[in-house]
Motif scaffolding. Structure first.
Motif: not given
Length: 257
Positions: A194, A198, A249, A252
């Protein structure tokens, strides 16, 4: 289960037939998308195991359990039922790349368990379904008693972590029916992914990162280019806003995988 097995309404995508630790080829019991009439019952009567896959798509109460578990954990979830006749066994020793919650509904089933050969396997690394067992591991399983054996009765719940080798079989004179609820857990690898995504998303809006890399810089000696990118990525990670990253995060993590 009896209604689903005998109804003739369950498609082959929701059925897996097991016997002697083998998964039967669909052509042996189905024509096209549906099992042949009576084939599932014949398999069960001959000592085979029937697994109804993705039970959350067939039974409303299981669908609600499925949604509740997904919403609470954010994990990918699937629910399978396993019906095994008395004195029979579907799959022998194997292990899974996801954690499972076993819910015993009827009859009894014994679960011999060995410690993992692979620590924290995932589908992409160390998966039994991809790698199987080595000759050495097979010899170990053939000659070493299980570390523990748990016998489940109706109402019992068994939490089986990833990687633990197991070989369940029916105990007693009645068929065994249990649900396997599988959870695809989040891992630190997922979390790192993740953050990396990003950083790469931010790099894409940086004009300097969209500049051409000269062929010689990567075909002859890429050391300088690699060092330049290492410095860039480390700096980008350090500059990530911790609160914004945490928010993304969490978002997600709430989307089931």
């Amino acid at each position: 289960m009896d209604q689903l097995i005998d109804s003739g309404c369950v498609a082959t995508r929701n059925v897996s037939l097991l016997k002697d630790s083998k998964i039967l080829e669909r052509y042996t019991y189905a024509d096209g998308d549906m099992p042949r009439r009576g084939a599932l019952r014949e398999h069960l009567d001959s000592g085979g195991t029937i697994s109804l896959r993705a039970l959350e798509t067939l039974v409303p109460s299981i669908a609600q359990l499925y949604r509740d578990l997904q919403n609470e954990t954010g994990y990918g979830v699937h629910v399978n039922a396993y019906l095994t006749p008395a004195g029979a066994q579907g799959l022998k020793y194997h292990y899974d790349p996801y954690v499972t919650l076993i819910l015993q509904l009827a009859g009894s089933k014994a679960w011999p368990v060995h410690d993992p050969f692979v620590t924290n396997p995932v589908r992409e690394y160390g998966s039994y379904h991809t790698n199987g067992f080595t000759d050495e591991q097979l010899q170990f399983l053939a000659n070493t008693p299980p570390k523990a054996t748990y016998t489940l009765k109706p109402g019992d719940v068994f939490w089986l972590p990833r990687g633990y080798v197991h070989s369940p079989y029916t105990v007693g004179d009645e068929p065994s029916l249990h649900l396997t609820v599988a959870f695809k857990e989040r891992t630190y690898h997922w979390l790192a992914q993740q953050l990396a995504e990003e950083v790469l998303a931010q790099a894409l809006v940086d004009p300097s990162m969209r500049e051409e890399v000269q062929p010689v810089a990567v075909t002859a000696d890429p050391s300088d280019a690699i060092q330049q990118m290492r410095v860039y990525l480390i700096g980008a990670l350090i500059k990530l806003d911790a609160e914004e990253a945490a928010t993304r995060v969490m978002e997600a993590a709430r989307r089931p995988v």
